[in-house]
Write an enzyme that holds these catalytic residues in place. Structure first.
Site, PDB file in Angstrom:
ATOM      1  N   ASP A  15       2.289   0.622  16.163  1.00 37.20           N
ATOM      2  CA  ASP A  15       1.815  -0.740  16.403  1.00 37.20           C
ATOM      3  C   ASP A  15       1.715  -0.999  17.906  1.00 37.20           C
ATOM      4  OD1 ASP A  15       1.803  -1.120  13.702  1.00 37.20           O
ATOM      5  OD2 ASP A  15       3.564  -2.434  13.641  1.00 37.20           O
ATOM      6  N   LYS A  42       2.262   0.108   6.962  1.00 38.33           N
ATOM      7  CA  LYS A  42       2.877  -0.538   5.804  1.00 38.33           C
ATOM      8  C   LYS A  42       3.859   0.378   5.079  1.00 38.33           C
ATOM      9  CE  LYS A  42      -0.509  -4.097   4.796  1.00 38.33           C
ATOM     10  NZ  LYS A  42       0.487  -5.149   5.036  1.00 38.33           N
ATOM     11  N   ASP A 234       7.868 -14.211  14.483  1.00 37.92           N
ATOM     12  CA  ASP A 234       6.790 -13.239  14.273  1.00 37.92           C
ATOM     13  C   ASP A 234       6.727 -12.899  12.786  1.00 37.92           C
ATOM     14  OD1 ASP A 234       4.955 -11.175  14.324  1.00 37.92           O
ATOM     15  OD2 ASP A 234       6.274  -9.748  15.326  1.00 37.92           O
ATOM     16  N   ASP A 240       5.924  -6.531   4.188  1.00 38.98           N
ATOM     17  CA  ASP A 240       6.501  -5.202   4.004  1.00 38.98           C
ATOM     18  C   ASP A 240       8.004  -5.292   3.743  1.00 38.98           C
ATOM     19  OD1 ASP A 240       4.032  -4.034   4.410  1.00 38.98           O
ATOM     20  OD2 ASP A 240       4.339  -3.833   6.579  1.00 38.98           O
TER      21      ASP A 240
END
Length: 297
Positions: A15, A42, A234, A240
């Site tokens: 990420d 994921k 966030d 997930d």
């Protein structure tokens, strides 16, 4: 109690996260406030969520033969996730997700890379890994034929399988029929059943609705399992976290409504910190949070 065993078949991404005061308009350049690289995808996210909550987790997936791939494998190993079934491929770079976070929301572009090098045949050597699991967990950041093979193997061996239909796309009828549970959010639900009768699969549906909670159907009755109100930093990775936690709770034998409440708590705690995996809670945090919620009622 013996640790539940969970097989996660899915994506591993790095990420690339940018935090900004607002999202840029089309064609506009703005200054960001923070940038970080953090392990994601994921599949890997759900594996980390499950292992932190007390499961024995085996990850099946693919990374590139590059620095990001090595870092992702090392990160999972440090968490305690088994990576014996993660294959490095030389013809694709490791998948990445470009994430912009602003005003308690996020926008994400995923470049699958090595995740799309995974083939149905790659699962065959790991059939015993799937067969010996209490629960299997798959998402849609890997090729759909791989998802089909994973669901088929789990179904053949009587292993419960959770299909998290994200990113959203229609699924073959056989996947919908063989899946034990389907966990779309409201947007994914609309796409999943665009040309399919949702009522045929209502008893498998667990629809996540953000802070409101999750909606389930049992014995023909719709039921909302309420979420928890927490300060949001966030929301990346909340879904997930929910799926990883749900897998753990079901593998431990919790009833569906109890499993959803446990997963709601884990997801709520995850949004209070920055970063998908960084924000994922450990078992004691979730137990303590739920205990405090019971005391305040």
């Amino acid at each position: 109690m013996n640790k539940p065993t969970i097989a996660v078949i899915g994506s591993l991404n790095m990420d690339l996260v940018t935090v900004a005061a607002r999202f840029p308009n089309q064609g506009e350049t703005i200054l960001g406030e923070q940038f970080l690289t953090t392990p994601g995808g994921k599949g890997a996210n759900q594996a980390v969520a499950a292992v932190r909550l007390g499961a024995d987790v085996r990850m099946i997936g693919a990374v590139g033969d590059d620095a990001f791939g090595q870092e992702l494998i090392r990160s999972l190993q440090n968490e305690g996730v088994s990576v014996d079934c993660v294959k490095p491929v030389t013809h694709q770079r490791t998948g990445v997700a470009a994430i912009t976070i602003s005003q308690q929301d996020n926008r994400i572009i995923v470049v699958p890379g090595a995740n799309h090098a995974l083939t149905p045949e790659d699962l065959d050597p790991y059939e015993s890994v799937i067969a010996e699991s209490d629960v299997c967990l798959v998402q849609l950041e890997i090729p759909l034929p791989v998802v089909e093979r994973a669901v088929s193997i789990a179904h053949r061996h009587g292993v419960r399988i959770i299909v998290n239909p994200a990113p959203a796309q229609p699924l073959p009828l056989v996947v919908l029929e063989q899946a034990s549970f389907l966990t779309p959010n409201e947007h994914e639900r609309a796409i999943l059943f665009d040309k399919m009768d949702e009522e045929l699969f209502a008893d498998k549906l667990i629809v996540t609705e953000g802070a409101k909670g999750v909606r389930i159907w049992q014995d023909g009755q719709e039921r909302l399992i309420p979420g928890f109100h927490v300060p949001v930093v966030d929301t990346t990775g909340a879904g997930d976290t929910f799926n990883g936690a749900l897998a753990v709770a079901l593998a431990e034998g919790k009833a569906l409504h109890e499993a959803c409440r446990f997963a709601n708590a884990a997801a709520a705690l995850s949004v209070t910190k920055l970063g998908a995996q960084a924000g994922m809670p450990r078992r004691q945090e979730v137990e303590s949070f739920l205990s405090k919620q019971r005391e305040s009622q």
